[in-house]
Design an enzyme around this catalytic site. Structure first.
Site, PDB file in Angstrom:
ATOM      1  N   HIS A  67      -6.751  -7.624   6.850  1.00 50.95           N
ATOM      2  CA  HIS A  67      -5.824  -8.132   5.925  1.00 50.95           C
ATOM      3  C   HIS A  67      -4.991  -7.582   6.506  1.00 50.95           C
ATOM      4  O   HIS A  67      -3.632  -7.763   6.412  1.00 50.95           O
ATOM      5  CB  HIS A  67      -5.720  -6.656   4.550  1.00 50.95           C
ATOM      6  CG  HIS A  67      -4.768  -7.196   3.487  1.00 50.95           C
ATOM      7  ND1 HIS A  67      -4.697  -8.118   2.960  1.00 50.95           N
ATOM      8  CD2 HIS A  67      -3.636  -6.737   3.078  1.00 50.95           C
ATOM      9  CE1 HIS A  67      -3.997  -8.616   1.689  1.00 50.95           C
ATOM     10  NE2 HIS A  67      -3.828  -7.029   1.837  1.00 50.95           N
ATOM     11  N   TRP A  68      -4.375  -7.387   7.942  1.00 52.18           N
ATOM     12  CA  TRP A  68      -3.949  -6.974   8.888  1.00 52.18           C
ATOM     13  C   TRP A  68      -4.126  -7.850   9.561  1.00 52.18           C
ATOM     14  O   TRP A  68      -4.105  -7.707  11.194  1.00 52.18           O
ATOM     15  CB  TRP A  68      -3.583  -5.801   8.897  1.00 52.18           C
ATOM     16  CG  TRP A  68      -3.152  -4.361   8.485  1.00 52.18           C
ATOM     17  CD1 TRP A  68      -2.626  -4.560   6.790  1.00 52.18           C
ATOM     18  CD2 TRP A  68      -3.376  -3.382   7.963  1.00 52.18           C
ATOM     19  NE1 TRP A  68      -2.334  -3.918   6.032  1.00 52.18           N
ATOM     20  CE2 TRP A  68      -2.956  -2.285   6.372  1.00 52.18           C
ATOM     21  CE3 TRP A  68      -3.479  -2.064   8.686  1.00 52.18           C
ATOM     22  CZ2 TRP A  68      -2.904  -1.591   6.201  1.00 52.18           C
ATOM     23  CZ3 TRP A  68      -4.037  -1.272   8.437  1.00 52.18           C
ATOM     24  CH2 TRP A  68      -3.301  -0.638   7.343  1.00 52.18           C
TER      25      TRP A  68
ATOM     26  N   GLY B 105       1.190  -1.533  -0.180  1.00 55.18           N
ATOM     27  CA  GLY B 105      -0.111   0.214  -0.190  1.00 55.18           C
ATOM     28  C   GLY B 105       1.158   1.063   0.242  1.00 55.18           C
ATOM     29  O   GLY B 105       2.520   0.965   0.365  1.00 55.18           O
TER      30      GLY B 105
END
Length: 283
Positions: A262-263, A39
């Site tokens: 996602h983390w 990202g």
């Protein structure tokens, strides 16, 4: 947290160019390398600041900004080779072997290092990597996933507002984890290096910013112990990608976390840290 990003900040010239990284823990302890995702504004510190200090009580922790991110040197898609860069960083540090822990893009790099440089990897730990190049990281209806669409939009407009939307889609409990402070930090990191933003978007237009992937057909040859962690609620990379990796890696096990995006290393930091410590210490 007592450690800070500046206390742990290091820079080295390697065979792959200038790499900035964060380092903590006893250099005589087993090494672990933490690889961040793709990202805008991502760095070794931003992705792993909830993990570095705890893991450093047990391991020699290295969390690089990969080439094309953070304070490391800019690279084009054609120049980028994160697996080679990771091995060159180990060489520069005099580390023969390390456990590789990778989130998203970092997980893809981890699997590439394991297939191309297996002697350098003691353990594989991934969180939310894809199982192959686009269009395998897609939504069920086709096209980019919701998270990937939001990520690319944030590269095009790296504002605090865009980073707010990005951190919200990356997490399940966005009210707790997608904070204004995190959005501001990611926006500041991204805007500090416009060359990284331009190179990512150029690479995306050429077929994706990751030019070199691991091959699924190579994974059955990998005997390295592997722990595959994935959030059940991941809106960037669907958890079925990890089930496919599990089917191909013979010495692997998977942990699927409910109420997790996602983390995993951020939303379930305590459990993640325990899993890593136990897995690396016991295998």
């Amino acid at each position: 947290m007592t450690l800070t990003s500046e206390q742990t900040s290091r820079t080295l010239e390697t065979a792959s160019g200038t790499i900035h990284f964060y380092e903590a823990g006893d250099p005589a302890s087993p090494a672990v390398v933490l690889l961040h995702g793709s990202g805008p504004g991502a760095t070794g510190w931003s992705n792993f600041k909830t993990n570095i200090e705890v893991l450093a009580e047990h391991f020699h922790v290295i969390a690089p900004d990969m080439p094309g991110w953070g304070r490391s040197q800019a690279v084009t898609r054609e120049e980028s080779d994160h697996a080679r860069a990771a091995v060159d960083l180990l060489d520069a540090l005099g580390i023969e072997q390390a456990a590789f822990i990778g989130n998203s893009m970092g997980g893809i790099t981890t699997l590439r290092v394991a297939t191309e440089f297996p002697e350098r990897v003691s353990h594989i730990i991934t969180m939310g990597p894809g199982s192959g190049p686009q269009p395998k990281i897609v939504s069920p209806g086709g096209g980019l996933s919701e998270g990937m669409r939001t990520l690319v939009a944030a590269y095009r407009d790296p504002s605090v507002e865009s980073m707010t939307r990005l951190t919200e889609v990356m997490t399940y409990d966005s009210a707790r984890f997608a904070t204004p402070e995190l959005a501001a930090e990611r926006a500041e990191n991204a805007n500090a290096h416009p060359e990284h933003l331009a190179n990512y978007l150029d690479g995306f237009a050429k077929g994706g910013p990751i030019a070199k992937w691991f091959r699924l057909e190579d994974l059955p040859k990998v005997q390295i112990p592997a722990l595959l962690i994935h959030g059940r609620d991941d809106r960037v990379v669907h958890f079925e990608n990890t089930l496919l990796l599990l089917a191909h890696l013979p010495n692997s096990r998977a942990v699927l976390l409910n109420r997790c995006g996602h983390w995993a290393q951020v939303e379930h930091a305590d459990e993640f840290n325990r899993l890593v410590i136990d897995f690396v210490s016991a295998n």
